[in-house]
Scaffold this motif. Structure first.
Motif, mmCIF file in Angstrom:
data_model
loop_
_atom_site.group_PDB
_atom_site.id
_atom_site.type_symbol
_atom_site.label_atom_id
_atom_site.label_comp_id
_atom_site.label_asym_id
_atom_site.label_seq_id
_atom_site.Cartn_x
_atom_site.Cartn_y
_atom_site.Cartn_z
ATOM 1 N N GLY A 94 8.153 -1.313 -15.478
ATOM 2 C CA GLY A 94 7.848 -2.342 -14.486
ATOM 3 C C GLY A 94 8.678 -2.264 -13.217
ATOM 4 N N ARG A 95 9.686 -1.412 -13.208
ATOM 5 C CA ARG A 95 10.512 -1.402 -11.991
ATOM 6 C C ARG A 95 9.833 -0.600 -10.868
ATOM 7 N NH1 ARG A 95 15.931 2.071 -13.320
ATOM 8 N NH2 ARG A 95 16.010 0.721 -15.114
ATOM 9 N N LEU A 96 9.940 -1.145 -9.671
ATOM 10 C CA LEU A 96 9.301 -0.519 -8.509
ATOM 11 C C LEU A 96 10.245 0.440 -7.793
ATOM 12 C CD1 LEU A 96 7.517 -3.654 -6.970
ATOM 13 C CD2 LEU A 96 6.395 -1.670 -7.997
ATOM 14 N N TYR A 97 11.526 0.360 -8.129
ATOM 15 C CA TYR A 97 12.524 1.189 -7.442
ATOM 16 C C TYR A 97 13.722 1.323 -8.376
ATOM 17 C CZ TYR A 97 14.279 -3.475 -6.784
ATOM 18 O OH TYR A 97 14.683 -4.753 -7.044
ATOM 19 N N HIS A 98 14.576 2.310 -8.083
ATOM 20 C CA HIS A 98 15.755 2.545 -8.913
ATOM 21 C C HIS A 98 17.053 2.276 -8.153
ATOM 22 C CE1 HIS A 98 12.585 4.506 -11.103
ATOM 23 N NE2 HIS A 98 13.373 4.694 -12.137
ATOM 24 N N ALA A 99 16.999 2.381 -6.829
ATOM 25 C CA ALA A 99 18.192 2.127 -6.019
ATOM 26 C C ALA A 99 18.642 0.679 -6.248
ATOM 27 C CB ALA A 99 17.854 2.346 -4.545
ATOM 28 N N PRO A 100 19.951 0.430 -6.193
ATOM 29 C CA PRO A 100 20.450 -0.940 -6.444
ATOM 30 C C PRO A 100 20.267 -1.843 -5.222
ATOM 31 C CG PRO A 100 22.278 0.551 -6.053
ATOM 32 C CD PRO A 100 21.044 1.398 -5.982
ATOM 33 N N GLY A 116 -1.402 2.032 -0.440
ATOM 34 C CA GLY A 116 -0.491 0.926 -0.172
ATOM 35 C C GLY A 116 -0.182 0.078 -1.397
ATOM 36 N N ILE A 117 -0.588 0.558 -2.570
ATOM 37 C CA ILE A 117 -0.465 -0.295 -3.770
ATOM 38 C C ILE A 117 0.992 -0.594 -4.107
ATOM 39 C CG2 ILE A 117 -0.597 1.655 -5.407
ATOM 40 C CD1 ILE A 117 -2.338 -0.211 -7.194
ATOM 41 N N TRP A 118 1.866 0.420 -3.973
ATOM 42 C CA TRP A 118 3.284 0.175 -4.243
ATOM 43 C C TRP A 118 3.858 -0.772 -3.187
ATOM 44 C CZ3 TRP A 118 7.630 0.671 -1.299
ATOM 45 C CH2 TRP A 118 8.851 0.484 -1.961
ATOM 46 N N ALA A 119 3.524 -0.511 -1.914
ATOM 47 C CA ALA A 119 4.083 -1.319 -0.818
ATOM 48 C C ALA A 119 3.706 -2.790 -0.986
ATOM 49 C CB ALA A 119 3.587 -0.781 0.525
ATOM 50 N N MET A 120 2.484 -3.021 -1.456
ATOM 51 C CA MET A 120 2.045 -4.415 -1.625
ATOM 52 C C MET A 120 2.782 -5.077 -2.784
ATOM 53 S SD MET A 120 -1.979 -4.277 -0.677
ATOM 54 C CE MET A 120 -2.401 -2.827 -1.615
ATOM 55 N N ASP A 121 2.980 -4.337 -3.872
ATOM 56 C CA ASP A 121 3.750 -4.895 -4.990
ATOM 57 C C ASP A 121 5.186 -5.174 -4.556
ATOM 58 O OD1 ASP A 121 1.616 -4.835 -6.645
ATOM 59 O OD2 ASP A 121 2.311 -3.195 -7.934
ATOM 60 N N PHE A 122 5.741 -4.246 -3.766
ATOM 61 C CA PHE A 122 7.115 -4.415 -3.287
ATOM 62 C C PHE A 122 7.202 -5.645 -2.370
ATOM 63 C CE2 PHE A 122 10.797 -3.550 -0.604
ATOM 64 C CZ PHE A 122 11.739 -3.101 -1.521
ATOM 65 N N ALA A 123 6.205 -5.784 -1.497
ATOM 66 C CA ALA A 123 6.185 -6.931 -0.573
ATOM 67 C C ALA A 123 6.093 -8.248 -1.350
ATOM 68 C CB ALA A 123 5.022 -6.796 0.400
ATOM 69 N N ASP A 124 5.364 -8.244 -2.460
ATOM 70 C CA ASP A 124 5.280 -9.454 -3.293
ATOM 71 C C ASP A 124 6.624 -9.756 -3.943
ATOM 72 O OD1 ASP A 124 2.647 -10.073 -2.799
ATOM 73 O OD2 ASP A 124 1.874 -8.934 -4.515
ATOM 74 N N GLU A 125 7.297 -8.687 -4.371
ATOM 75 C CA GLU A 125 8.583 -8.893 -5.053
ATOM 76 C C GLU A 125 9.692 -9.284 -4.066
ATOM 77 O OE1 GLU A 125 9.338 -5.989 -8.157
ATOM 78 O OE2 GLU A 125 11.502 -6.247 -7.898
ATOM 79 N N PHE A 126 9.530 -8.872 -2.803
ATOM 80 C CA PHE A 126 10.519 -9.183 -1.757
ATOM 81 C C PHE A 126 9.818 -9.954 -0.635
ATOM 82 C CE2 PHE A 126 12.417 -5.723 -4.010
ATOM 83 C CZ PHE A 126 13.793 -5.834 -3.857
ATOM 84 N N TRP A 143 -6.852 -7.308 2.379
ATOM 85 C CA TRP A 143 -6.103 -8.472 1.890
ATOM 86 C C TRP A 143 -4.731 -8.017 1.444
ATOM 87 C CZ3 TRP A 143 -8.204 -12.640 3.548
ATOM 88 C CH2 TRP A 143 -9.591 -12.677 3.723
ATOM 89 N N ILE A 144 -3.762 -8.290 2.269
ATOM 90 C CA ILE A 144 -2.406 -7.796 2.007
ATOM 91 C C ILE A 144 -1.413 -8.932 2.149
ATOM 92 C CG2 ILE A 144 -2.920 -5.419 2.741
ATOM 93 C CD1 ILE A 144 -1.770 -6.041 5.449
ATOM 94 N N PRO A 145 -0.265 -8.813 1.512
ATOM 95 C CA PRO A 145 0.744 -9.863 1.664
ATOM 96 C C PRO A 145 1.133 -10.023 3.143
ATOM 97 C CG PRO A 145 1.345 -8.329 -0.089
ATOM 98 C CD PRO A 145 0.162 -7.743 0.605
ATOM 99 N N PRO A 146 1.517 -11.231 3.564
ATOM 100 C CA PRO A 146 1.787 -11.482 4.985
ATOM 101 C C PRO A 146 2.994 -10.730 5.521
ATOM 102 C CG PRO A 146 2.381 -13.395 3.653
ATOM 103 C CD PRO A 146 1.672 -12.440 2.740
ATOM 104 N N ASN A 147 3.832 -10.239 4.643
ATOM 105 C CA ASN A 147 5.068 -9.569 5.102
ATOM 106 C C ASN A 147 4.926 -8.044 5.129
ATOM 107 O OD1 ASN A 147 4.902 -9.887 2.258
ATOM 108 N ND2 ASN A 147 7.044 -9.343 2.018
ATOM 109 N N ILE A 148 3.675 -7.561 5.169
ATOM 110 C CA ILE A 148 3.496 -6.105 5.167
ATOM 111 C C ILE A 148 2.637 -5.692 6.361
ATOM 112 C CG2 ILE A 148 1.444 -6.066 3.696
ATOM 113 C CD1 ILE A 148 2.661 -3.654 2.298
ATOM 114 N N GLU A 149 2.869 -4.499 6.854
ATOM 115 C CA GLU A 149 2.070 -3.964 7.960
ATOM 116 C C GLU A 149 1.885 -2.465 7.743
ATOM 117 O OE1 GLU A 149 1.731 -5.027 12.693
ATOM 118 O OE2 GLU A 149 3.630 -5.264 11.663
#
Ligand SMILES: C[S@@+](CC[C@H](N)C(=O)[O-])C[C@H]1O[C@@H](n2cnc3c(N)ncnc32)[C@H](O)[C@@H]1O
Length: 344
Positions: A94-100, A116-126, A143-149
């Motif tokens: 379930g982790r989207l990234y490994h960097a701390p 953009g599937i990863w970017a959208m999941d990341f935008a949801d998490e952050f 249809w994308i999260p408001p914090n993504i471009e």
């Protein structure tokens, strides 16, 4: 004004110069020239150029920087990318990234974002992080999260984003896409904030077996990887980059570099339920990937005709789907950070 298809209308045809990367209230609020909604002739001609897709051997390819990237951008390829995202999610627990990463980072950049599937999941998490995704193809959804471009951009050109502005830059599955990794990493270094993190993910182009010799179990599949390496090197965009990412990051000046290698089973041979499920999905993704990776490279670079490619890929497919053979490939995840106190 240029008509845009639903899948493209939120993608801008050019990234903003010296972009303000702070979270924007709407996806188009801080875009510069050539946004999808722009009526400027510059924007219009650029937008039609990026959507003027090329068709070859039954597959659809990008038109912006035509011929530079050898994998298709059609629905089948998009399904494969999304399937791989799901498999990564299973194997990475379930982790989207490994960097701390800290939760309060302000800006992240996904190079070659694909669907953009990863970017959208990341935008949801952050949700308070501004997320930017770029690609040669405007295949990202509406249809994308408001914090993504999303922007159409060639990551190998000089970046127009403000230097020192990102907390996190990620590049996944860009083996075969990049001619000059040193330049890409130098640009990443310069555009990260001091202390910011980079993460690279790529598959090594080698087949392994847990219960025998892959050369005996899957000779055509082994040959497939040899041809991929040869053709992509001749094309000057090598596919087999994963094993050297650690050194590339260190040479570029990144510190605290770490690597984790994951096994991706080629079919549902494992007994562990998660690995088995990943193998079931990966069997499908790999089958689709054979065409994606082989079709353009083997015809354009090695000069094979379509019939030769089809027959060869059928033999490879048969081998990697045989559950008697415990075949797998390795995915390398490598991350590191820009030191805190240095100049650009
Ligand atoms: C194999 S896909 C991976 C997509 C996404 N990173 C993922 O992991 O799902 C590689 C993507 O990189 C894009 N790409 C290739 N060369 C590029 C370049 N020079 N600049 C930007 N994007 C590029 C392709 O269009 C494609 O969407």
């Amino acid at each position: 004004m240029v008509e845009s298809t639903p899948e493209q209308s939120n993608t801008h045809s050019s990234p903003p110069a010296e972009a303000d990367l702070s979270p924007a209230p709407s996806p188009t609020a801080d875009s510069a020239v050539g946004s999808a909604g722009s009526e400027s002739s510059y924007g219009a001609s650029l937008l039609s150029e990026v959507k003027n897709y090329k068709y070859e051997n039954g597959r659809r390819y990008h038109s912006y920087r035509e011929g530079q990237y050898v994998l298709p951008n059609d629905e089948m390829e998009q399904d494969r990318e999304d399937l791989l995202h799901h498999i990564r999610s299973l194997l990475f627990q379930g982790r989207l990234y490994h960097a701390p990463l800290k939760k309060d980072i302000s800006a992240a950049f996904d190079i070659g974002t694909g669907t953009g599937i990863w970017a959208m999941d990341f935008a949801d998490e952050f949700p308070s992080t501004k997320v930017i995704g770029t690609d040669l193809s405007p295949i990202q959804p509406v249809w994308i999260p408001p914090n993504i471009e999303f922007f159409v951009d060639d990551a190998e050109s000089d970046w127009t984003f403000k230097k020192g502005s990102f907390d996190f830059v990620r590049a996944c599955d860009l083996g075969g896409a990049i001619a000059d990794w040193a330049k890409l990493l130098q640009q990443t270094y310069e555009h990260l904030k001091p202390g910011g993190w980079i993460e690279l993910l790529d598959f090594a182009m080698d087949l392994h077996s847990e219960n025998g010799s892959p050369e005996q179990q899957a000779p055509h599949a082994m040959e497939f990887f040899r041809h991929l390496k040869e053709a992509s090197s001749k094309f000057n965009r090598p596919m087999d980059v994963a094993g050297n990412h650690i050194n590339r990051l260190k040479t570029a000046g990144f510190i605290d570099v770490e690597e984790r290698i994951y096994r991706f089973p080629d079919n549902p041979w494992p007994t562990d339920p998660i690995l088995r499920e990943a193998g079931r999905y990966n069997q499908e993704a790999t089958s689709m990937g054979l065409d994606s990776y082989g079709t353009a490279l083997f015809s354009r670079v090695l000069g094979w005709n379509q019939a030769e490619i089809t027959v060869f890929l059928a033999a490879v497919r048969k081998e990697i789907q045989d559950v008697r053979f415990h075949l797998y490939v390795n995915a390398h995840v490598v991350w590191g950070r820009r030191p805190e106190a240095t100049g650009l």
